[in-house]
Design an enzyme around this catalytic site. Structure first.
Site, PDB file in Angstrom:
ATOM      1  N   ASP A   8       0.851  -1.195   0.000  1.00 38.94           N
ATOM      2  CA  ASP A   8       0.000   0.000   0.000  1.00 38.94           C
ATOM      3  C   ASP A   8       0.892   1.253   0.000  1.00 38.94           C
ATOM      4  OD1 ASP A   8      -2.387   1.449   0.269  1.00 38.94           O
ATOM      5  OD2 ASP A   8      -2.310   1.399   2.462  1.00 38.94           O
ATOM      6  N   HIS A   9       0.615   2.177  -0.881  1.00 42.99           N
ATOM      7  CA  HIS A   9       1.358   3.445  -0.958  1.00 42.99           C
ATOM      8  C   HIS A   9       2.877   3.265  -1.054  1.00 42.99           C
ATOM      9  CE1 HIS A   9      -2.080   6.057  -0.407  1.00 42.99           C
ATOM     10  NE2 HIS A   9      -2.500   5.243   0.531  1.00 42.99           N
ATOM     11  N   GLY A  57      -8.791   5.788   1.553  1.00 44.31           N
ATOM     12  CA  GLY A  57      -9.411   6.616   2.584  1.00 44.31           C
ATOM     13  C   GLY A  57     -10.885   6.307   2.729  1.00 44.31           C
TER      14      GLY A  57
HETATM   15  P1  13P Z   1      -8.657   4.758   5.874  1.00 40.15           P
HETATM   16  O1  13P Z   1      -7.760   5.624   6.691  1.00 40.15           O
HETATM   17  O2  13P Z   1      -9.922   5.465   5.522  1.00 40.15           O
HETATM   18  O3  13P Z   1      -8.909   3.425   6.486  1.00 40.15           O
HETATM   19  O4  13P Z   1      -7.920   4.500   4.464  1.00 40.15           O
HETATM   20  C1  13P Z   1      -6.965   3.488   4.341  1.00 40.15           C
HETATM   21  C2  13P Z   1      -6.224   3.556   3.059  1.00 40.15           C
HETATM   22  O5  13P Z   1      -6.567   4.230   2.129  1.00 40.15           O
HETATM   23  C3  13P Z   1      -5.016   2.726   2.962  1.00 40.15           C
HETATM   24  O6  13P Z   1      -4.341   2.940   1.778  1.00 40.15           O
HETATM   25  O1  G3H Z   2      -3.008   5.083   3.740  1.00 32.84           O
HETATM   26  C1  G3H Z   2      -2.426   4.907   4.793  1.00 32.84           C
HETATM   27  C2  G3H Z   2      -2.660   3.651   5.520  1.00 32.84           C
HETATM   28  O2  G3H Z   2      -3.701   3.801   6.459  1.00 32.84           O
HETATM   29  C3  G3H Z   2      -1.395   3.162   6.157  1.00 32.84           C
HETATM   30  O3  G3H Z   2      -1.016   3.973   7.201  1.00 32.84           O
HETATM   31  O4  G3H Z   2       1.423   4.370   6.883  1.00 32.84           O
HETATM   32  O5  G3H Z   2       0.356   4.550   9.144  1.00 32.84           O
HETATM   33  O6  G3H Z   2       0.666   2.318   8.061  1.00 32.84           O
HETATM   34  P1  G3H Z   2       0.449   3.802   7.854  1.00 32.84           P
HETATM   35 ZN    ZN Z   3      -4.471   4.936   1.061  1.00 32.99          ZN
END
Ligand code: 13P
Ligand code: G3H
Ligand code: ZN
Length: 309
Positions: free
Chosen positions: A82-83, A212
């Site tokens: 993720d990201h 999000g």
């Molecule tokens: P939330 O903070 O809304 O759960 O979003 C998570 C997210 O987008 C992880 O990439």
């Molecule tokens: O988009 C962000 C996710 O909620 C992950 O958050 O970088 O704190 O693990 P984090």
């Molecule tokens: Zn995200």
């Protein structure tokens, strides 16, 4: 069944108008809760870890724990970064066995975003791994990037088409009004479904991702606050809007905050009600159960992914 990429689950989601939940993990209990929920709901699922989750738990631990549960789950499971902040992190996850990575170039300008995304796509595709990219900017905190609400930017549908064509990315995260964390809206919740529709018209075969997207479930916030927490005014995306998004072409819905709230609410409750408890299993067992319940509810009642495995 083993780990899979998101290719087939997204094809099915676009054909049958449902969304696959992508849930963030950083420890064993969260992984188990999500896989148990997917098994019971017969739902495909994406387990995702951010680079800060990987820093916390270590990539091989996460990978091995997920692998340990996949056979028993018996449903399609993808493991996703993720990201991903840069090429090196994406490469590390691909080399560690992730089946999907996100390169988040949304902090760069259009051309730079295309350049870095293309580099990750080339490396990933050669190894059978799929790539999610992002165009547009969500407000809130994305890993180490803190985007002020005033800098947030909706995704431009024409740019989205050009971006997907030039990068060859497999799915696209878009900005239509959601944001990360527990404080998404000051007033009424509002998503730009008109922009989603235009993007789908331009890119009918590209799976669309909503980041999000936690509901910031009011009961969980209440429980946290009742037992010593301090999360005032938290607000997320209502279930009905997420359901609408899943029917209108969003294939992947990201959830982290709701799982954090579920876990924290239960742990606070047990520790407050039973001050003599100090065996972690006594609070982690109900915490795991609450996460499972939360994930099952989303799959069944919101995303429509139950029985789609
Ligand atoms: P939330 O903070 O809304 O759960 O979003 C998570 C997210 O987008 C992880 O990439
Ligand atoms: O988009 C962000 C996710 O909620 C992950 O958050 O970088 O704190 O693990 P984090
Ligand atoms: Zn995200």
């Amino acid at each position: 069944m083993g780990l899979v990429t998101t290719k087939e689950m997204f094809e099915k989601s676009m054909k049958e108008h449902f969304a696959v939940g992508a849930f963030n993990v950083n420890n064993m209990e969260i992984i188990q809760a999500i896989l148990d929920a997917a098994k019971e709901e017969k739902s495909p699922v994406i387990i995702q870890a951010s680079s800060s989750a990987i820093k916390y738990a270590r990539v091989n631990y996460l990978m091995k724990m997920i692998e340990a549960g996949v056979e028993e789950a018996g449903v399609p499971v993808a493991v996703h970064l993720d990201h991903g902040p840069d090429f090196e992190t994406c490469k590390m996850c691909i080399d560690a066995g992730f089946t999907s990575v996100m390169i988040d170039g949304s902090k760069y300008d259009f051309e730079e975003n295309i350049e870095i995304t293309k580099k990750v796509v080339d490396y990933a595709h050669e190894r059978g791994v799929v790539v999610e990219a992002e165009l547009g900017k969500l407000a809130g905190v994305e890993d180490d990037v803190n985007v002020e609400a005033s800098d947030a930017m909706y995704t431009d549908p024409d740019q989205a088409k050009e971006f997907v064509e030039r990068t060859g990315c497999d799915s696209l995260a878009i900005a239509i009004g959601t944001s990360h964390g527990a404080y998404k809206f000051k007033g009424e919740a509002k998503l730009r479904f008109d922009i989603l529709q235009k993007i789908k018209e331009k890119l009918p075969n590209t799976p669309i991702v909503l980041h999000g997207a936690s509901t910031v479930i009011p009961e969980l916030v209440e429980t946290c606050n009742k037992y010593g927490g301090n999360i005032p005014g938290a607000k997320g995306v209502p279930d009905e809007m997420l359901h609408e998004a899943s029917e209108k072409g969003v294939s992947k819905i990201n959830v982290d905050t709701d799982l954090r709230l579920a876990m924290t609410a239960e742990i606070r409750k047990v520790l407050a009600e039973e001050p003599s408890v100090f065996d972690p299993r006594k609070y982690l067992t109900p915490a795991r159960e609450k996460i499972k319940e939360t994930v099952k509810h989303k799959m069944r009642d919101v995303f429509g992914s139950s029985n789609k495995a």
